[in-house]
Motif scaffolding. Structure first.
Motif, mmCIF file in Angstrom:
data_model
loop_
_atom_site.group_PDB
_atom_site.id
_atom_site.type_symbol
_atom_site.label_atom_id
_atom_site.label_comp_id
_atom_site.label_asym_id
_atom_site.label_seq_id
_atom_site.Cartn_x
_atom_site.Cartn_y
_atom_site.Cartn_z
ATOM 1 N N SER A 232 -5.785 2.153 2.874
ATOM 2 C CA SER A 232 -5.125 3.304 2.264
ATOM 3 C C SER A 232 -4.139 3.910 3.251
ATOM 4 C CB SER A 232 -6.144 4.368 1.825
ATOM 5 O OG SER A 232 -6.750 4.981 2.945
ATOM 6 N N LEU A 233 -3.011 4.319 2.725
ATOM 7 C CA LEU A 233 -1.962 4.968 3.513
ATOM 8 C C LEU A 233 -1.578 6.221 2.741
ATOM 9 C CD1 LEU A 233 0.007 4.602 6.002
ATOM 10 C CD2 LEU A 233 1.620 3.652 4.355
ATOM 11 N N THR A 234 -1.943 7.388 3.243
ATOM 12 C CA THR A 234 -1.767 8.618 2.478
ATOM 13 C C THR A 234 -0.932 9.640 3.238
ATOM 14 O OG1 THR A 234 -3.732 9.752 3.370
ATOM 15 C CG2 THR A 234 -4.064 8.245 1.509
ATOM 16 N N ASN A 235 -0.434 10.602 2.498
ATOM 17 C CA ASN A 235 0.334 11.696 3.092
ATOM 18 C C ASN A 235 -0.546 12.904 3.400
ATOM 19 O OD1 ASN A 235 2.477 10.014 2.685
ATOM 20 N ND2 ASN A 235 3.402 11.178 1.035
ATOM 21 N N GLU A 236 -1.850 12.706 3.361
ATOM 22 C CA GLU A 236 -2.805 13.771 3.661
ATOM 23 C C GLU A 236 -3.467 13.527 5.009
ATOM 24 O OE1 GLU A 236 -5.584 14.104 0.507
ATOM 25 O OE2 GLU A 236 -4.070 14.521 -1.036
ATOM 26 N N MET A 237 -3.720 14.613 5.734
ATOM 27 C CA MET A 237 -4.366 14.520 7.037
ATOM 28 C C MET A 237 -5.874 14.680 6.890
ATOM 29 S SD MET A 237 -1.751 16.783 9.388
ATOM 30 C CE MET A 237 -2.572 16.323 10.910
ATOM 31 N N MET A 238 -6.624 13.962 7.701
ATOM 32 C CA MET A 238 -8.061 14.146 7.780
ATOM 33 C C MET A 238 -8.354 15.428 8.559
ATOM 34 S SD MET A 238 -9.720 11.518 6.408
ATOM 35 C CE MET A 238 -9.535 9.780 5.976
ATOM 36 N N VAL B 225 0.855 -1.186 0.000
ATOM 37 C CA VAL B 225 0.000 0.000 0.000
ATOM 38 C C VAL B 225 0.890 1.235 0.000
ATOM 39 C CG1 VAL B 225 -1.860 1.234 1.180
ATOM 40 C CG2 VAL B 225 -1.737 -1.265 1.330
ATOM 41 N N ASN B 226 0.860 2.006 -1.075
ATOM 42 C CA ASN B 226 1.671 3.226 -1.182
ATOM 43 C C ASN B 226 3.146 2.948 -0.877
ATOM 44 O OD1 ASN B 226 2.160 5.953 -1.670
ATOM 45 N ND2 ASN B 226 1.638 6.587 0.420
ATOM 46 N N GLY B 227 3.639 1.822 -1.376
ATOM 47 C CA GLY B 227 5.046 1.485 -1.207
ATOM 48 C C GLY B 227 5.398 0.795 0.086
ATOM 49 N N VAL B 228 4.410 0.607 0.960
ATOM 50 C CA VAL B 228 4.650 -0.020 2.259
ATOM 51 C C VAL B 228 3.936 -1.363 2.310
ATOM 52 C CG1 VAL B 228 4.210 0.183 4.738
ATOM 53 C CG2 VAL B 228 4.985 2.171 3.456
#
Length: 269
Positions: free
Chosen positions: A246-252, A213-216
């Motif tokens: 999902s593993l994202t670089n965005e904050m909720m 997931v997203n490289g991890v």
């Protein structure tokens, strides 16, 4: 007189220029000092485990982890803000959250959630986010005795926490990895939350079905095993699957984790 005035003006400009340069150099040094990041170091073999799963630096860049946990009677959605560890769990008839200060529970009726919400709010996050949560601050690493399963020896590390780290600093984890691939294959853990007393009983979870997931590299399925009387790992007991990860670089938005009007704060033990 003009010559004296011009000379004086030139001297003033030179002094001002020198002062400006000194201030700029001081500001640059201060900025460099502020932005200097001390890179954490881990035991060599544990670092290889992190690398086999995509890298601890890649994990640390992420801001939000979301997954759905498939249980026999329902599916729960878990959302975690990784830097702060704020959480929101959405289940059948209930929602649990951690706003950075308090754990709260909101439910349709008193029977929707029957367990301890404070204990539960980050329980599966720690199981799911392995091995990366073992890179947290306040951890001591010591080599653990290897375990054997189906004729394979798995080396590992014992993970212990400093005082006042988490709700149960007395708990210990044991990570065991494949000696050839360095991927994590087993997690041993003790539970002391309910009685506050250290436990010598180790429970085991097997990891082996992974997804990227997203490289991890994160788990797709984790399986609990029974523990024999002699302390060795016995047959499988039950499994939990994870989907829609999902593993994202965005904050909720922060409102995601805030306690709703009908939410009740869950006290510490």
């Amino acid at each position: 007189m003009k010559k004296i005035t011009l000379a004086l003006l030139g001297l003033i400009l030179i002094v001002a220029c020198n002062n400006t340069q000194k201030k700029e150099m001081s500001s640059e040094k201060a900025a460099a000092k502020e932005t200097k990041v001390v890179k954490k170091t881990y035991p060599d073999k544990l670092q290889k485990v992190f690398d086999a799963h995509g890298g601890i630096d890649k994990w640390n860049e992420a801001q939000t982890l979301v997954y759905e946990m498939v249980k026999p009677n329902n599916t729960e959605k878990h959302i975690t803000d990784l830097p702060s560890r704020k959480t929101r769990l959405e289940g059948k008839g209930f929602t649990i959250g951690y706003d950075g200060k308090d754990v709260w529970l909101s439910q349709k009726d008193s029977t929707a959630f029957r367990s301890n919400a404070r204990f539960y709010h980050n329980l599966y996050f720690y199981f799911y986010a392995m091995p990366f949560v073992l890179g947290d601050d306040g951890i001591t690493y010591t080599k653990a005795k290897s375990i054997e399963y189906d004729g394979v020896m798995y080396p590992g590390y014992k993970i212990s926490y400093g005082d006042n780290v988490g709700d149960s600093p007395e708990d210990n984890y044991f990570i065991y990895y494949n000696p050839e691939t360095y991927k994590m294959e087993w997690l041993g853990y003790t539970v002391t939350y309910f009685n506050g007393k250290p436990s010598n009983k180790i429970s085991y979870i097997r990891y082996g079905d992974w997804q990227k997931v997203n490289g991890v590299v994160l788990p797709k399925v984790i399986t609990w095993h029974k523990t024999a009387e002699n302390g060795k790992i016995a047959e499988a007991r039950n499994s939990v699957s994870f989907t829609n990860v999902s593993l994202t670089n965005e904050m909720m938005k922060n409102e995601m984790y805030e306690r709703p009007e009908d939410g009740v704060v869950v006290p510490k033990k």
